[in-house]
Design an enzyme around this catalytic site. Structure first.
Site, PDB file in Angstrom:
ATOM      1  N   ASP A 102    -146.514  34.886   4.709  1.00  0.00           N
ATOM      2  CA  ASP A 102    -145.814  33.633   4.436  1.00  0.00           C
ATOM      3  C   ASP A 102    -144.339  33.779   4.827  1.00  0.00           C
ATOM      4  O   ASP A 102    -143.786  32.974   5.565  1.00  0.00           O
ATOM      5  CB  ASP A 102    -145.922  33.276   2.939  1.00  0.00           C
ATOM      6  CG  ASP A 102    -147.366  33.237   2.481  1.00  0.00           C
ATOM      7  OD1 ASP A 102    -148.088  32.343   2.920  1.00  0.00           O
ATOM      8  OD2 ASP A 102    -147.774  34.138   1.703  1.00  0.00           O
ATOM      9  N   GLU A 121    -151.853  36.660   9.754  1.00  0.00           N
ATOM     10  CA  GLU A 121    -151.546  35.608  10.730  1.00  0.00           C
ATOM     11  C   GLU A 121    -150.477  36.060  11.720  1.00  0.00           C
ATOM     12  O   GLU A 121    -150.678  36.024  12.936  1.00  0.00           O
ATOM     13  CB  GLU A 121    -151.069  34.356   9.981  1.00  0.00           C
ATOM     14  CG  GLU A 121    -150.562  33.272  10.901  1.00  0.00           C
ATOM     15  CD  GLU A 121    -150.507  31.901  10.266  1.00  0.00           C
ATOM     16  OE1 GLU A 121    -151.224  31.651   9.281  1.00  0.00           O
ATOM     17  OE2 GLU A 121    -149.755  31.050  10.778  1.00  0.00           O
TER      18      GLU A 121
HETATM   19  O1  TRH Z   1    -149.131  40.435   5.307  1.00  0.00           O
HETATM   20  P1  TRH Z   1    -150.233  39.628   5.852  1.00  0.00           P
HETATM   21  O2  TRH Z   1    -151.565  40.051   5.471  1.00  0.00           O
HETATM   22  O3  TRH Z   1    -150.034  38.126   5.468  1.00  0.00           O
HETATM   23  C1  TRH Z   1    -151.096  37.265   5.129  1.00  0.00           C
HETATM   24  C2  TRH Z   1    -151.426  36.259   6.159  1.00  0.00           C
HETATM   25  O4  TRH Z   1    -150.312  35.534   6.554  1.00  0.00           O
HETATM   26  C3  TRH Z   1    -152.486  35.337   5.634  1.00  0.00           C
HETATM   27  O5  TRH Z   1    -152.810  34.383   6.586  1.00  0.00           O
HETATM   28  C4  TRH Z   1    -151.968  34.689   4.405  1.00  0.00           C
HETATM   29  O6  TRH Z   1    -152.926  33.844   3.899  1.00  0.00           O
HETATM   30  C5  TRH Z   1    -151.619  35.756   3.433  1.00  0.00           C
HETATM   31  O7  TRH Z   1    -150.668  36.651   3.983  1.00  0.00           O
HETATM   32  C6  TRH Z   1    -151.039  35.169   2.172  1.00  0.00           C
HETATM   33  O8  TRH Z   1    -150.178  39.695   7.460  1.00  0.00           O
HETATM   34  P2  TRH Z   1    -149.231  39.011   8.528  1.00  0.00           P
HETATM   35  O9  TRH Z   1    -149.429  37.535   8.558  1.00  0.00           O
HETATM   36  O10 TRH Z   1    -149.441  39.729   9.776  1.00  0.00           O
HETATM   37  O11 TRH Z   1    -147.755  39.288   8.024  1.00  0.00           O
HETATM   38  C7  TRH Z   1    -147.141  40.535   8.074  1.00  0.00           C
HETATM   39  C8  TRH Z   1    -145.680  40.400   8.442  1.00  0.00           C
HETATM   40  O12 TRH Z   1    -144.981  41.617   8.200  1.00  0.00           O
HETATM   41  C9  TRH Z   1    -145.483  40.090   9.917  1.00  0.00           C
HETATM   42  O13 TRH Z   1    -144.381  39.206  10.077  1.00  0.00           O
HETATM   43  C10 TRH Z   1    -145.130  41.443  10.522  1.00  0.00           C
HETATM   44  C11 TRH Z   1    -144.329  42.042   9.399  1.00  0.00           C
HETATM   45  N1  TRH Z   1    -144.197  43.501   9.387  1.00  0.00           N
HETATM   46  C12 TRH Z   1    -143.005  44.069   9.784  1.00  0.00           C
HETATM   47  O14 TRH Z   1    -142.073  43.351  10.188  1.00  0.00           O
HETATM   48  N2  TRH Z   1    -142.858  45.425   9.678  1.00  0.00           N
HETATM   49  C13 TRH Z   1    -143.836  46.249   9.223  1.00  0.00           C
HETATM   50  O15 TRH Z   1    -143.626  47.471   9.140  1.00  0.00           O
HETATM   51  C14 TRH Z   1    -145.079  45.646   8.849  1.00  0.00           C
HETATM   52  C15 TRH Z   1    -146.198  46.514   8.358  1.00  0.00           C
HETATM   53  C16 TRH Z   1    -145.228  44.277   8.937  1.00  0.00           C
END
Ligand code: TRH
Length: 364
Positions: free
Chosen positions: A15, A267
């Site tokens: 989010d 996402e």
């Molecule tokens: O963390 P998520 O599993 O988020 C999820 C999805 O958005 C899902 O659709 C939603 O319903 C739920 O949350 C509530 O995975 P996502 O979407 O890939 O988000 C991770 C974010 O963290 C992304 O912007 C990448 C960032 N990130 C970094 O910047 N550095 C890191 O080291 C890591 C591991 C992630």
């Protein structure tokens, strides 16, 4: 324009990850953004440098809203975005009705399902509360030109072209240096049922693999799986496991550009894996009613995913309990070819922020 973006963190990082990325993209295009978020703690690692033009604000409580209502210098933005159906506080909704007309956007989750193209851009009349009679507009990210598209910053391709994999790898804090012949697999997942199967397969493979494990749930899941298998926490045989620290969103892209296979989730990391153009597999956010099965199948169909990669997804996401598809060089080559074609097709479409700007211009 001035934008007020509201983000309610439900769980995980998607989010905030999406809202921050949109805010920063708008700011880099010359807009001013206030990002209202109820838990901004993850920004400490996701975007520690901040971004000129984006002000992060705590989710407004009643006292703040009362003060704003009486502060003649406070103006609601030209555009108000409620991300992922979060409810904008009613006193803020009341402020939105004062003065010039604001465009109210309901930014939805990404999906490749048919309802997305049907619903994108539709009006949603507000039926109750202080904003009764106003209109919200549905804005759906998606994979086809009849949807709102995907977030893709204008400088992304240039950043990628200037990136040097070897130099970046040298700066990565690892528990053991990477050997020249090691395959790199990044792991950002929830708790895939097939994780023990993956670790076993990699430990018995012909070539050595380095598994680069993101912190939080992926790290905990790998620890639990190695323990259950009686495997050393740093791996065994041809598998070496390296836990990673949290890195900022820019560095996270670098991880995806560097790895030979990206196992992503949710996402935002899925979209970044699409832009990376490397082979990838998606651990979709699991839902209790199994709605994620349909969502996964729609995604596979929309992107014309190769059969062997669909098989991998079915097992990785627990749709079947078959053995995990082999991560052979031939499969990775096939998936890489598909990933690059897919990227090219998606790059030919207009990105989400550009589409949002045109949409707002049209509705004002
Ligand atoms: O963390 P998520 O599993 O988020 C999820 C999805 O958005 C899902 O659709 C939603 O319903 C739920 O949350 C509530 O995975 P996502 O979407 O890939 O988000 C991770 C974010 O963290 C992304 O912007 C990448 C960032 N990130 C970094 O910047 N550095 C890191 O080291 C890591 C591991 C992630």
């Amino acid at each position: 324009m001035i934008w007020d973006i509201f983000c309610h963190v439900i769980d995980n990082h998607g989010d905030l990850g999406v809202c921050w990325r949109l805010s920063a993209d708008l700011a880099q295009r010359g807009h001013t953004v206030r990002l209202w978020v109820d838990d901004a703690s993850a920004l400490a690692w996701m975007a520690p440098q901040g971004c000129a033009g984006v002000a992060v604000r705590a989710w407004p409580d009643d006292a703040t809203l009362h003060a704003q209502a009486h502060d003649p210098s406070f103006m609601v933005g030209d555009v108000v975005v409620e991300a992922f159906g979060c409810e904008i506080p009613e006193p803020f909704q009341a402020l939105m009705l004062l003065g010039t007309r604001r465009i109210w956007i309901n930014l939805e989750y990404l999906s490749a399902e048919a309802y997305v193209a049907r619903s994108h851009g539709l009006a949603s009349p507000v039926m109750s509360g202080p904003a009764r009679g106003a209109t919200k507009w549905f804005f759906f990210p998606g994979l086809t030109p009849d949807t709102g598209g995907l977030l893709r910053e204008p400088n992304l391709a240039a950043r990628q072209a200037a990136f040097d994999r070897q130099t970046w790898l040298q700066g990565l804090p690892l528990n053991k240096p990477i050997a020249p012949n090691e395959r790199l697999i990044s792991l950002f997942c929830y708790e895939p049922p097939a994780l023990p199967g993956l670790l076993t397969q990699l430990s018995q493979a012909d070539e050595p693999t380095r598994l680069l494990v993101a912190p939080g749930r992926p790290d905990a899941a790998v620890r639990a799986a190695t323990q259950a298998l009686g495997m050393a926490s740093e791996g065994e045989g041809q598998l070496h496991i390296s836990p990673l620290p949290y890195v900022n969103q820019t560095e996270f892209d670098h991880l995806l550009w560097t790895s030979d296979l990206n196992l992503v989730r949710g996402e935002d990391s899925l979209v970044r894996a699409l832009w990376a153009g490397q082979p990838f597999a998606w651990h979709i956010y699991p839902q209790d009613d199994l709605a994620h099965h349909t969502k996964l199948q729609a995604f596979e169909a929309a992107l014309e995913m190769p059969a062997s990669l669909r098989e991998f997804h079915a097992v990785w996401n627990g749709l079947t309990t078959d053995g995990l598809t082999s991560l052979s060089s031939a499969n990775l080559e096939d998936w890489g070819h598909w990933s690059q074609q897919t990227r090219q097709w998606l790059q030919s479409q207009t990105d989400l922020t550009s589409q949002l700007l045109s949409f707002v211009a049209q509705k004002r």
